[in-house]
Every structure is written in C-alpha cells, then in structure tokens.
Design a protein around this motif. Structure first.
Motif, PDB file in Angstrom:
ATOM      1  N   HIS A  39       1.013   4.062  -2.952  1.00  0.00           N
ATOM      2  CA  HIS A  39       0.819   5.474  -2.599  1.00  0.00           C
ATOM      3  C   HIS A  39       1.924   6.338  -3.204  1.00  0.00           C
ATOM      4  O   HIS A  39       1.651   7.400  -3.779  1.00  0.00           O
ATOM      5  CB  HIS A  39       0.815   5.603  -1.074  1.00  0.00           C
ATOM      6  CG  HIS A  39       1.000   6.998  -0.564  1.00  0.00           C
ATOM      7  ND1 HIS A  39       0.010   7.954  -0.623  1.00  0.00           N
ATOM      8  CD2 HIS A  39       2.082   7.607   0.018  1.00  0.00           C
ATOM      9  CE1 HIS A  39       0.462   9.087  -0.112  1.00  0.00           C
ATOM     10  NE2 HIS A  39       1.717   8.909   0.275  1.00  0.00           N
ATOM     11  N   LYS A  79       0.833  -1.204   0.000  1.00  0.00           N
ATOM     12  CA  LYS A  79       0.000   0.000   0.000  1.00  0.00           C
ATOM     13  C   LYS A  79       0.869   1.256   0.000  1.00  0.00           C
ATOM     14  O   LYS A  79       0.563   2.243  -0.677  1.00  0.00           O
ATOM     15  CB  LYS A  79      -0.917   0.009   1.220  1.00  0.00           C
ATOM     16  CG  LYS A  79      -1.966  -1.088   1.240  1.00  0.00           C
ATOM     17  CD  LYS A  79      -2.740  -1.056   2.553  1.00  0.00           C
ATOM     18  CE  LYS A  79      -3.688  -2.239   2.680  1.00  0.00           C
ATOM     19  NZ  LYS A  79      -4.371  -2.248   4.002  1.00  0.00           N
ATOM     20  N   TYR A  80       1.953   1.208   0.753  1.00  0.00           N
ATOM     21  CA  TYR A  80       2.878   2.349   0.824  1.00  0.00           C
ATOM     22  C   TYR A  80       3.518   2.601  -0.535  1.00  0.00           C
ATOM     23  O   TYR A  80       3.597   3.753  -0.992  1.00  0.00           O
ATOM     24  CB  TYR A  80       3.944   2.051   1.881  1.00  0.00           C
ATOM     25  CG  TYR A  80       5.048   3.075   1.986  1.00  0.00           C
ATOM     26  CD1 TYR A  80       4.777   4.409   2.287  1.00  0.00           C
ATOM     27  CD2 TYR A  80       6.379   2.690   1.821  1.00  0.00           C
ATOM     28  CE1 TYR A  80       5.795   5.338   2.406  1.00  0.00           C
ATOM     29  CE2 TYR A  80       7.410   3.617   1.932  1.00  0.00           C
ATOM     30  CZ  TYR A  80       7.113   4.945   2.238  1.00  0.00           C
ATOM     31  OH  TYR A  80       8.133   5.856   2.346  1.00  0.00           O
TER      32      TYR A  80
END
Length: 220
Positions: A179, A175-176
C-alpha cells in the motif's frame, strides 16, 4: 505495484527485466528527492517480509525441533528489522501499521515482545531461572553436597501453530508495505510527470552496484 528483476550481463552490465514498454530507459531518481530513500526502504522491507514468510513456510513436523525454532526466530528477526530505522534505511511506522490493520495489533505486540524480551534480551517470564546452593545432609563431613548451580525452564513453543499465526501477521505487514509503495510510487510519478523526456534523461543512469561481502563494516 510492479516488481522488476535485475540481471547481471557480462556484456550489457545491469539489465532490468519486467512488464514495461520495450526500449524504456531506466533513469536515476535524484538524491534531492526525499521520497527516494523512503521508496528504497519500502522495497527492502517488502523483501525482508517475504523472506520471513519463506522461513515460516519451511517449518514442518518433519524437521528437527531446533530447526523449526531457528526458522521461527529468523522470521521474527525479519519482522522486527522492518520496524527499525538505520542510517541506510527507514523503518516502518508501528502506529501506522496498527492503524492500517487494527485486527493485527494483539499479534504484533505479542511477537514483538517475544523477539525483544525473550529471544533477543531474555527479560520476560518465557524463561525462568533459579540459583541455589546444595547443603549436605546433617552429619555429613562437608557443608555442601555439591557445587552451586542454576536450573531453568523455558516455555515450550508449538512452532507449527505459532508459525501460522506469525505468517498471518507478516501477510498483513506485506499488504501495508505494498500500500505504501503504491502511494509513494504514485507521488514520484506526479513529481516528474510534467517535465519533458529530455529533462528526465539528464538524471542519468541509476548508480547500480553489485552487492558484496567486502568491507561489511562500512555503511552503504
């Protein structure tokens, strides 16, 4: 974020496939733009995190324990690789990830230590060893009852349980990375959105290369 795929065609060369306007032309991002290396690195990090998750999903009660251990170590390697920079690739920032996902800090530090100080360098207490001499009983003709040796014990890891925990961590890292990909991608779009189409076409076709095992000692 949108993933495009690449197909090698004997007649047309490299073909990019994905959800984009038909007839669109891929052009190179200039090397002078420092975001290019970061953008490439992020996608490679994403690839490795996904491969680590794949390894973990192969861990099963039906496997030999050594196979599960190998899969777990492979996933740890993919995890650690993404936080190290090299001449060809920029690693993820540990502090940046911990700020993005504070609930993952404990697991991150745990598995980072497992990989670096147990599986890779064998520095911590997850393995303990003793060296000893065997002194023969009193009255024996020889001083020693056998040759000197070493015995050790290592923590018995439940790879089924730990694989789920590590997968949760890798999902947070994924997810990081996504992003950051969206953030850098938006920035690149802004960098070139003001220029005319003809100017963009002047950047030329991206220098596609086919991956190879030739010259593995050379940097790309």
């Amino acid at each position: 974020m949108i993933d495009y795929s690449m197909q090698i065609d004997s007649q047309n060369g490299v073909v990019i496939q994905g959800d984009f306007i038909p007839g669109s032309i891929a052009v190179n991002i200039p090397d002078s733009n420092k975001k290019k290396r970061q953008f490439i690195s992020l996608f490679l990090n994403k690839k490795d995190i996904e491969r680590g998750i794949d390894y973990l999903n192969c861990i099963s009660l039906n496997n030999h324990p050594i196979a599960n251990e190998g899969l777990f170590i492979s996933a740890l390697a993919m995890f650690a690789k993404c936080f190290v920079s090299s001449e060809s690739r920029t690693g993820l920032d540990k502090d940046g990830f911990k700020k993005f996902s504070p609930q993952s800090v404990k697991l991150f530090d745990q598995y980072d230590a497992w990989r670096n100080k147990h599986f890779l360098h064998d520095e911590n207490s997850m393995t303990e060893a003793i060296a000893f001499l065997l002194v023969s009983p009193e009255g024996s003709e020889s001083v020693f009852g056998g040759p000197p040796s070493v015995v050790w014990n290592s923590v018995q890891i439940n790879y089924i349980q730990e694989s789920r925990q590590l997968e949760n961590l890798l999902q947070e890292i994924w997810k990081y990375v996504v992003h950051l990909i969206d953030k850098v991608g938006d920035s690149l779009t802004k960098d070139y959105s003001e220029g005319p189409r003809e100017k963009l076409l002047e950047y030329g076709e991206p220098p596609f290369k086919i991956a190879s095992t030739n010259n593995p000692h050379e940097k790309r």
